[in-house]
Design a protein around this motif. Structure first.
Motif, PDB file in Angstrom:
ATOM      1  N   VAL A 103      -7.561   7.838 -21.350  1.00  0.00           N
ATOM      2  CA  VAL A 103      -7.605   6.656 -20.245  1.00  0.00           C
ATOM      3  C   VAL A 103      -6.060   6.881 -19.643  1.00  0.00           C
ATOM      4  CG1 VAL A 103      -8.713   5.112 -21.691  1.00  0.00           C
ATOM      5  CG2 VAL A 103      -6.105   5.052 -22.123  1.00  0.00           C
ATOM      6  N   SER A 104      -5.943   6.142 -18.381  1.00  0.00           N
ATOM      7  CA  SER A 104      -4.597   6.073 -17.857  1.00  0.00           C
ATOM      8  C   SER A 104      -4.498   4.830 -16.825  1.00  0.00           C
ATOM      9  CB  SER A 104      -4.360   7.641 -16.953  1.00  0.00           C
ATOM     10  OG  SER A 104      -3.223   7.339 -16.608  1.00  0.00           O
ATOM     11  N   ALA A 105      -3.450   4.489 -16.613  1.00  0.00           N
ATOM     12  CA  ALA A 105      -3.421   3.108 -15.576  1.00  0.00           C
ATOM     13  C   ALA A 105      -2.142   3.452 -14.745  1.00  0.00           C
ATOM     14  CB  ALA A 105      -3.189   1.905 -16.463  1.00  0.00           C
ATOM     15  N   LEU A 106      -2.435   3.559 -13.415  1.00  0.00           N
ATOM     16  CA  LEU A 106      -1.282   3.621 -12.309  1.00  0.00           C
ATOM     17  C   LEU A 106      -0.248   4.666 -12.543  1.00  0.00           C
ATOM     18  CD1 LEU A 106      -0.862  -0.433 -11.943  1.00  0.00           C
ATOM     19  CD2 LEU A 106      -2.090   1.404 -10.577  1.00  0.00           C
ATOM     20  N   SER A 107      -0.797   5.750 -12.793  1.00  0.00           N
ATOM     21  CA  SER A 107       0.026   7.149 -13.408  1.00  0.00           C
ATOM     22  C   SER A 107      -0.317   8.304 -12.542  1.00  0.00           C
ATOM     23  CB  SER A 107       0.336   7.307 -14.835  1.00  0.00           C
ATOM     24  OG  SER A 107       0.908   8.303 -14.987  1.00  0.00           O
ATOM     25  N   ILE A 108      -1.467   8.488 -12.653  1.00  0.00           N
ATOM     26  CA  ILE A 108      -1.973   9.870 -12.202  1.00  0.00           C
ATOM     27  C   ILE A 108      -1.927  10.163 -10.501  1.00  0.00           C
ATOM     28  CG2 ILE A 108      -4.119  11.498 -11.779  1.00  0.00           C
ATOM     29  CD1 ILE A 108      -4.929  10.549 -14.674  1.00  0.00           C
ATOM     30  N   HIS A 109      -1.774   9.072  -9.995  1.00  0.00           N
ATOM     31  CA  HIS A 109      -1.519   9.174  -8.561  1.00  0.00           C
ATOM     32  C   HIS A 109      -0.215   9.827  -7.959  1.00  0.00           C
ATOM     33  CE1 HIS A 109       0.249   5.065  -9.210  1.00  0.00           C
ATOM     34  NE2 HIS A 109       1.116   5.522  -8.421  1.00  0.00           N
ATOM     35  N   HIS A 110       0.645   9.834  -9.014  1.00  0.00           N
ATOM     36  CA  HIS A 110       1.909  10.637  -9.039  1.00  0.00           C
ATOM     37  C   HIS A 110       1.846  11.937  -8.812  1.00  0.00           C
ATOM     38  CE1 HIS A 110       3.716   6.395 -10.542  1.00  0.00           C
ATOM     39  NE2 HIS A 110       3.891   6.533  -9.213  1.00  0.00           N
ATOM     40  N   LEU A 111       0.654  12.680  -9.333  1.00  0.00           N
ATOM     41  CA  LEU A 111       0.571  14.023  -9.207  1.00  0.00           C
ATOM     42  C   LEU A 111       0.037  14.544  -7.990  1.00  0.00           C
ATOM     43  CD1 LEU A 111      -1.425  14.520 -12.553  1.00  0.00           C
ATOM     44  CD2 LEU A 111       1.086  14.532 -12.227  1.00  0.00           C
ATOM     45  N   ASP A 112       0.406  15.620  -7.368  1.00  0.00           N
ATOM     46  CA  ASP A 112      -0.143  16.275  -6.245  1.00  0.00           C
ATOM     47  C   ASP A 112      -1.607  16.718  -6.480  1.00  0.00           C
ATOM     48  OD1 ASP A 112      -0.393  18.897  -7.225  1.00  0.00           O
ATOM     49  OD2 ASP A 112       1.634  19.304  -6.401  1.00  0.00           O
ATOM     50  N   ARG A 140      -6.362  18.045  -9.843  1.00  0.00           N
ATOM     51  CA  ARG A 140      -7.478  18.856 -10.011  1.00  0.00           C
ATOM     52  C   ARG A 140      -7.454  19.592 -11.411  1.00  0.00           C
ATOM     53  NH1 ARG A 140      -7.515  19.761  -4.293  1.00  0.00           N
ATOM     54  NH2 ARG A 140      -6.267  21.399  -4.530  1.00  0.00           N
ATOM     55  N   ARG A 141      -6.380  20.188 -11.757  1.00  0.00           N
ATOM     56  CA  ARG A 141      -6.239  20.674 -12.942  1.00  0.00           C
ATOM     57  C   ARG A 141      -6.223  19.823 -14.249  1.00  0.00           C
ATOM     58  NH1 ARG A 141      -1.810  23.480  -9.890  1.00  0.00           N
ATOM     59  NH2 ARG A 141      -0.230  22.212 -11.309  1.00  0.00           N
ATOM     60  N   ALA A 165     -15.086  13.618  -6.313  1.00  0.00           N
ATOM     61  CA  ALA A 165     -15.561  15.266  -6.214  1.00  0.00           C
ATOM     62  C   ALA A 165     -14.787  16.144  -7.233  1.00  0.00           C
ATOM     63  CB  ALA A 165     -15.277  15.571  -4.645  1.00  0.00           C
ATOM     64  N   TRP A 166     -13.692  15.755  -7.545  1.00  0.00           N
ATOM     65  CA  TRP A 166     -12.871  16.695  -8.277  1.00  0.00           C
ATOM     66  C   TRP A 166     -13.449  16.410  -9.667  1.00  0.00           C
ATOM     67  CZ3 TRP A 166      -7.523  15.022  -5.761  1.00  0.00           C
ATOM     68  CH2 TRP A 166      -7.607  15.411  -4.411  1.00  0.00           C
ATOM     69  N   ILE A 189      -8.695  17.283 -18.843  1.00  0.00           N
ATOM     70  CA  ILE A 189      -9.398  16.215 -19.479  1.00  0.00           C
ATOM     71  C   ILE A 189     -10.870  16.324 -19.961  1.00  0.00           C
ATOM     72  CG2 ILE A 189     -10.044  13.687 -19.410  1.00  0.00           C
ATOM     73  CD1 ILE A 189      -7.567  13.682 -17.462  1.00  0.00           C
ATOM     74  N   HIS A 190     -11.615  17.043 -19.134  1.00  0.00           N
ATOM     75  CA  HIS A 190     -12.918  17.119 -19.376  1.00  0.00           C
ATOM     76  C   HIS A 190     -13.098  17.903 -20.651  1.00  0.00           C
ATOM     77  CE1 HIS A 190     -16.389  19.819 -19.340  1.00  0.00           C
ATOM     78  NE2 HIS A 190     -16.913  18.813 -18.779  1.00  0.00           N
TER      79      HIS A 190
END
Length: 231
Positions: free
Chosen positions: A120-129, A134-135, A205-206, A140-141
């Motif tokens: 899970v994650s909340a309001l964090s991953i949007h900081h990654l390019d 994608r990586r 898509a990613w 995670i998968h």
């Protein structure tokens, strides 16, 4: 994540700790629906029994606390790069004892424990390019067991600049109506300048390209988006 950017991000969130939790409901319109949908999607996947979960960008422990309270059998490992945020999380989650572990790390590069029932994650991953997103989705998968779930309550970029501008206007109007203090709002907008959001269509898509059996949107209001992907 480059060092200058990660240093700026770490500093921004460490400095926000004293007022962070108190402002969540003002800065996240429809707070209950946003987090509630994430919890409902998690429950649909893992049920009420025991499960092992990693919270990426755990921050002050808000989402982890919701999970630990709602799911008595859950064990949560929280990861964050901001030490002061993790100090707040430790204080918040101490009552859960051995059910929670917290560690300082940049989850964009740190290995994920496997196999996991949920990430899970909340309001964090949007900081990654975009490439780092994608990586991360691939990692995670690969860390999830078959049937495991990834629930990401995050932000998505508008499909066009006009849509993004509308998202910003609506968010600012919602936050203003909350009665937030001007200096708190200004600080939040400075942190938002560090965002690297992607459109929801790109992120779906990613996730699919990473091999998830399906990926979907569980809830969305303007830029606030709850993503859901099942291995």
């Amino acid at each position: 994540m480059t060092k200058p950017y990660s240093d700026a991000l770490r500093s921004a969130f460490d400095n926000a700790v004293p007022s962070y939790d108190g402002l969540r409901r003002q800065l996240i319109p429809h707070f209950d629906a946003f987090y509630g949908t994430a919890l409902d999607l998690l429950e649909e996947s893992v049920g009420a029994g025991g499960f092992r979960c990693v919270d990426l960008g755990v921050g002050t422990g808000l989402l982890s606390e919701m999970i630990l309270a709602r799911f008595p059998g859950a064990q949560v490992e929280g990861v964050d790069m901001a030490p002061k945020m993790l100090d707040a999380a430790r204080a918040r989650l101490a009552v859960y004892g051995a059910r929670v572990r917290l560690s300082v790390a940049d989850y964009a590069a740190a290995p994920l424990p496997a196999p996991l029932d949920a990430v899970v994650s909340a309001l964090s991953i949007h900081h990654l390019d975009d490439e780092a997103k994608r990586r991360l989705f691939q990692r995670i998968h690969d860390a999830l067991r078959p049937g495991g779930v990834f629930v990401n309550a995050d932000q998505s970029l508008g499909a066009t600049q006009d849509v993004e501008d509308a998202y910003q206007r609506r968010w600012e109007a919602d936050v203003r109506r909350s009665g937030i203090a001007d200096d708190d709002f200004a600080a939040a907008k400075r942190r938002a300048a560090l965002d690297r959001s992607a459109t929801f269509a790109d992120q779906i898509a990613w996730l699919e390209a990473a091999g998830f059996r399906y990926a979907d949107i569980g809830w969305k209001r303007h830029r606030f988006t709850v993503f859901y992907a099942r291995r």
